[in-house]
Write a protein that holds these residues in place. Structure first.
Motif, PDB file in Angstrom:
ATOM      1  N   ASP A  40     -40.006  99.674  22.873  1.00  0.00           N
ATOM      2  CA  ASP A  40     -38.846  99.235  23.253  1.00  0.00           C
ATOM      3  C   ASP A  40     -37.562  99.720  22.808  1.00  0.00           C
ATOM      4  O   ASP A  40     -36.129  98.926  22.741  1.00  0.00           O
ATOM      5  CB  ASP A  40     -38.572  97.691  23.978  1.00  0.00           C
ATOM      6  N   GLY A  41     -37.771 100.393  21.632  1.00  0.00           N
ATOM      7  CA  GLY A  41     -36.730 100.573  20.836  1.00  0.00           C
ATOM      8  C   GLY A  41     -36.254  99.258  19.352  1.00  0.00           C
ATOM      9  O   GLY A  41     -35.061  99.466  19.337  1.00  0.00           O
ATOM     10  N   ALA A  42     -36.974  98.384  19.555  1.00  0.00           N
ATOM     11  CA  ALA A  42     -36.833  97.169  18.299  1.00  0.00           C
ATOM     12  C   ALA A  42     -37.586  97.577  16.955  1.00  0.00           C
ATOM     13  O   ALA A  42     -38.959  98.603  17.436  1.00  0.00           O
ATOM     14  CB  ALA A  42     -36.886  96.171  19.097  1.00  0.00           C
ATOM     15  N   CYS A  43     -37.129  97.134  15.865  1.00  0.00           N
ATOM     16  CA  CYS A  43     -38.139  97.134  14.336  1.00  0.00           C
ATOM     17  C   CYS A  43     -38.578  95.899  14.979  1.00  0.00           C
ATOM     18  O   CYS A  43     -38.802  94.731  14.973  1.00  0.00           O
ATOM     19  CB  CYS A  43     -36.935  97.074  13.842  1.00  0.00           C
ATOM     20  N   SER A  44     -39.890  96.499  14.546  1.00  0.00           N
ATOM     21  CA  SER A  44     -41.503  95.504  14.391  1.00  0.00           C
ATOM     22  C   SER A  44     -41.658  94.364  13.443  1.00  0.00           C
ATOM     23  O   SER A  44     -42.055  93.675  13.429  1.00  0.00           O
ATOM     24  CB  SER A  44     -42.617  96.122  14.590  1.00  0.00           C
ATOM     25  N   HIS A  45     -40.454  94.763  12.325  1.00  0.00           N
ATOM     26  CA  HIS A  45     -41.022  93.392  11.139  1.00  0.00           C
ATOM     27  C   HIS A  45     -39.398  92.692  11.476  1.00  0.00           C
ATOM     28  O   HIS A  45     -39.539  90.994  11.479  1.00  0.00           O
ATOM     29  CB  HIS A  45     -39.964  94.556   9.804  1.00  0.00           C
ATOM     30  N   CYS A  46     -37.639  92.590  11.772  1.00  0.00           N
ATOM     31  CA  CYS A  46     -37.124  92.282  12.289  1.00  0.00           C
ATOM     32  C   CYS A  46     -36.637  92.277  13.984  1.00  0.00           C
ATOM     33  O   CYS A  46     -36.217  90.933  14.078  1.00  0.00           O
ATOM     34  CB  CYS A  46     -35.830  92.401  11.342  1.00  0.00           C
ATOM     35  N   PHE A  47     -37.287  92.549  14.406  1.00  0.00           N
ATOM     36  CA  PHE A  47     -37.378  92.813  15.614  1.00  0.00           C
ATOM     37  C   PHE A  47     -35.953  93.201  16.358  1.00  0.00           C
ATOM     38  O   PHE A  47     -35.695  92.273  17.205  1.00  0.00           O
ATOM     39  CB  PHE A  47     -38.026  91.430  16.842  1.00  0.00           C
ATOM     40  N   GLY A  48     -34.998  93.602  15.459  1.00  0.00           N
ATOM     41  CA  GLY A  48     -33.789  94.255  15.664  1.00  0.00           C
ATOM     42  C   GLY A  48     -32.956  95.708  17.383  1.00  0.00           C
ATOM     43  O   GLY A  48     -34.098  95.731  16.428  1.00  0.00           O
ATOM     44  N   ILE A  49     -32.521  95.279  17.783  1.00  0.00           N
ATOM     45  CA  ILE A  49     -32.744  96.346  18.004  1.00  0.00           C
ATOM     46  C   ILE A  49     -31.994  97.277  17.441  1.00  0.00           C
ATOM     47  O   ILE A  49     -31.094  97.510  17.079  1.00  0.00           O
ATOM     48  CB  ILE A  49     -31.999  95.929  19.633  1.00  0.00           C
ATOM     49  N   VAL A  50     -32.849  99.049  17.141  1.00  0.00           N
ATOM     50  CA  VAL A  50     -32.636  99.786  16.713  1.00  0.00           C
ATOM     51  C   VAL A  50     -31.329 101.204  17.708  1.00  0.00           C
ATOM     52  O   VAL A  50     -31.332 101.296  18.731  1.00  0.00           O
ATOM     53  CB  VAL A  50     -33.453 101.146  16.347  1.00  0.00           C
ATOM     54  N   PRO A  51     -30.095 101.961  17.001  1.00  0.00           N
ATOM     55  CA  PRO A  51     -29.574 102.118  17.809  1.00  0.00           C
ATOM     56  C   PRO A  51     -30.094 103.443  18.513  1.00  0.00           C
ATOM     57  O   PRO A  51     -31.289 103.889  17.872  1.00  0.00           O
ATOM     58  CB  PRO A  51     -28.300 102.827  17.204  1.00  0.00           C
TER      59      PRO A  51
ATOM     60  N   GLU B 146     -33.803 109.743  16.241  1.00  0.00           N
ATOM     61  CA  GLU B 146     -34.251 110.769  14.644  1.00  0.00           C
ATOM     62  C   GLU B 146     -35.612 110.700  14.339  1.00  0.00           C
ATOM     63  O   GLU B 146     -36.025 110.785  13.929  1.00  0.00           O
ATOM     64  CB  GLU B 146     -32.748 110.182  13.963  1.00  0.00           C
ATOM     65  N   VAL B 147     -36.111 108.657  15.064  1.00  0.00           N
ATOM     66  CA  VAL B 147     -37.057 108.247  13.595  1.00  0.00           C
ATOM     67  C   VAL B 147     -38.374 109.154  14.584  1.00  0.00           C
ATOM     68  O   VAL B 147     -39.238 109.689  14.486  1.00  0.00           O
ATOM     69  CB  VAL B 147     -37.381 106.797  14.479  1.00  0.00           C
ATOM     70  N   ARG B 148     -38.272 109.385  16.265  1.00  0.00           N
ATOM     71  CA  ARG B 148     -39.211 110.357  16.921  1.00  0.00           C
ATOM     72  C   ARG B 148     -39.480 111.225  16.804  1.00  0.00           C
ATOM     73  O   ARG B 148     -40.119 112.681  16.700  1.00  0.00           O
ATOM     74  CB  ARG B 148     -39.375 109.988  18.680  1.00  0.00           C
ATOM     75  N   HIS B 149     -37.977 111.699  16.759  1.00  0.00           N
ATOM     76  CA  HIS B 149     -37.822 113.521  16.500  1.00  0.00           C
ATOM     77  C   HIS B 149     -37.467 114.244  15.154  1.00  0.00           C
ATOM     78  O   HIS B 149     -37.644 115.484  14.873  1.00  0.00           O
ATOM     79  CB  HIS B 149     -37.229 113.977  17.714  1.00  0.00           C
ATOM     80  N   GLY B 150     -37.063 112.912  14.423  1.00  0.00           N
ATOM     81  CA  GLY B 150     -35.993 114.497  13.085  1.00  0.00           C
ATOM     82  C   GLY B 150     -36.791 114.172  11.881  1.00  0.00           C
ATOM     83  O   GLY B 150     -37.955 113.682  12.221  1.00  0.00           O
TER      84      GLY B 150
ATOM     85  N   ILE C  83     -35.536 107.024   8.095  1.00  0.00           N
ATOM     86  CA  ILE C  83     -35.145 106.286   8.715  1.00  0.00           C
ATOM     87  C   ILE C  83     -35.269 104.875   8.317  1.00  0.00           C
ATOM     88  O   ILE C  83     -36.336 104.582   8.876  1.00  0.00           O
ATOM     89  CB  ILE C  83     -34.828 106.506  10.787  1.00  0.00           C
ATOM     90  N   ARG C  84     -33.680 103.998   7.991  1.00  0.00           N
ATOM     91  CA  ARG C  84     -34.540 102.260   8.140  1.00  0.00           C
ATOM     92  C   ARG C  84     -33.851 101.428   8.869  1.00  0.00           C
ATOM     93  O   ARG C  84     -32.267 101.911   9.548  1.00  0.00           O
ATOM     94  CB  ARG C  84     -34.395 102.301   6.677  1.00  0.00           C
ATOM     95  N   CYS C  85     -33.912 100.529   8.800  1.00  0.00           N
ATOM     96  CA  CYS C  85     -33.978  99.842   9.853  1.00  0.00           C
ATOM     97  C   CYS C  85     -32.494  98.969   8.971  1.00  0.00           C
ATOM     98  O   CYS C  85     -31.979  98.694   8.450  1.00  0.00           O
ATOM     99  CB  CYS C  85     -34.506  98.589  10.752  1.00  0.00           C
ATOM    100  N   GLU C  86     -31.085  99.369  10.525  1.00  0.00           N
ATOM    101  CA  GLU C  86     -30.049  98.818  10.134  1.00  0.00           C
ATOM    102  C   GLU C  86     -29.894  96.955   9.818  1.00  0.00           C
ATOM    103  O   GLU C  86     -28.639  96.096   9.336  1.00  0.00           O
ATOM    104  CB  GLU C  86     -29.153  98.707  10.565  1.00  0.00           C
ATOM    105  N   GLU C  87     -31.075  97.069   9.970  1.00  0.00           N
ATOM    106  CA  GLU C  87     -31.125  94.924  10.047  1.00  0.00           C
ATOM    107  C   GLU C  87     -31.829  94.475   8.885  1.00  0.00           C
ATOM    108  O   GLU C  87     -31.696  94.207   8.103  1.00  0.00           O
ATOM    109  CB  GLU C  87     -31.912  94.422  11.429  1.00  0.00           C
ATOM    110  N   CYS C  88     -32.703  95.027   8.471  1.00  0.00           N
ATOM    111  CA  CYS C  88     -34.066  94.502   7.386  1.00  0.00           C
ATOM    112  C   CYS C  88     -34.365  95.776   6.167  1.00  0.00           C
ATOM    113  O   CYS C  88     -34.548  95.266   5.357  1.00  0.00           O
ATOM    114  CB  CYS C  88     -34.889  93.892   8.281  1.00  0.00           C
ATOM    115  N   GLY C  89     -34.158  97.028   6.558  1.00  0.00           N
ATOM    116  CA  GLY C  89     -33.896  98.281   5.606  1.00  0.00           C
ATOM    117  C   GLY C  89     -34.814  98.794   5.622  1.00  0.00           C
ATOM    118  O   GLY C  89     -35.205  98.965   4.489  1.00  0.00           O
TER     119      GLY C  89
END
Length: 273
Positions: free
Chosen positions: A198-209, A215-219, A223-229
């Motif tokens: 569902d597009g969230a970071c599994s570490h902090c559970f913040g939604i990734v833009p 970019e994570v899927r195809h780039g 790419i780092r999570c903007e919330e937890c890094g």
């Protein structure tokens, strides 16, 4: 970032988790060893103190013997001198000195007897302690050997894992390694986390833009999570990353306990002041 790069980062984190687990396993042996050895260590401490005191008393006894021998020789000379005095005044002086020497000699002999009694009792106590130590070591010996063997095995496993890590890192991109190590610096466990379905970071559970999700899927960039890094990787690696959160929570709990104990120590010091 290529598929191999993703695999490498996930595998590196898996190796690091194994290293953390084995390091904790090694640390866990210390209180177990202390608990098993404590009875024998207490007895050995008592025995060492007794040996030290016994050595001191034996030295005192030898010095006292020398003093007794010197006073006996002095008494003998005064007895001889008393038989050759020429007047009453000289006889009185020699007799007075002789009486003082006899009194001092008697005191030293009494003290020597007391010290010899202490030595005998202390030697008996030391013999009892040595027997108790032998018995205690016999009881805890098998368990102690088992724990030492387990710790040695864990230390060898740790050495092998650290060597595996060093060999593995040599195959990776230095920039990726530098980023990965920078994230983990300061005791942090998680450096790589999966992007959930569902597009969230599994570490902090913040939604990734959405753009970053794409970019994570195809780039090909990291790419780092903007919330937890953390470095984000594909959802398909989520199973491989299972256990990272639990390991990080364990490390954080240990750090919190350590900080709490440190804080209590500071408070006690402040109260004492």
């Amino acid at each position: 970032m290529t598929e191999q790069d993703r695999n490498n980062l996930v595998e590196l984190q898996r190796i690091d988790l194994k290293i953390l687990a084995v390091q904790q396993q090694i640390r866990d042996f210390d209180p177990l060893l202390g608990e098993v050895e404590e009875p024998a260590l207490v007895l050995e401490s008592d025995a060492q103190k007794t040996r030290t005191r016994l050595k001191e008393i034996n030295l005192e006894e030898r010095q006292l013997e020398l003093g007794v021998a010197e006073k006996r020789e002095r008494q003998k000379r005064l007895d001889e001198r008393l038989g050759s005095v020429r007047n009453l005044r000289e006889e009185a002086a020699v007799s007075a000195e002789l009486e003082m020497v006899k009194q001092a000699l008697q005191n030293d002999e009494q003290e020597a007897l007391s010290i010899l009694d202490q030595i005998r009792r202390m030697e008996g106590r030391l013999e009892e302690l040595d027997e108790a130590i032998t018995e205690a070591r016999g009881i805890v010996g098998p368990r102690l050997e088992e724990l030492i063997s387990g710790r040695d095995t864990a230390e060898r496993e740790l050495g092998a894992l650290e060597q595996d890590r060093e060999n593995f890192v040599h195959k990776m991109d230095p920039l990726e390694i530098r980023l990965y190590e920078g994230i983990r610096r300061g005791g942090r466990v998680t450096a790589v986390a999966a992007l959930t379905e569902d597009g969230a970071c599994s570490h902090c559970f913040g939604i990734v833009p959405p753009q970053l999700q794409n970019e994570v899927r195809h780039g090909k960039s990291l790419i780092r999570c903007e919330e937890c890094g953390v470095i984000l990787t594909l959802t398909e690696y989520e199973d491989e990353l299972t256990g990272v959160m639990a390991a990080e929570e364990s490390v954080e709990e240990e750090a919190a306990v350590s900080q709490e104990v440190s804080g209590e120590t500071v408070d006690e010091d402040q109260v004492d002041e």
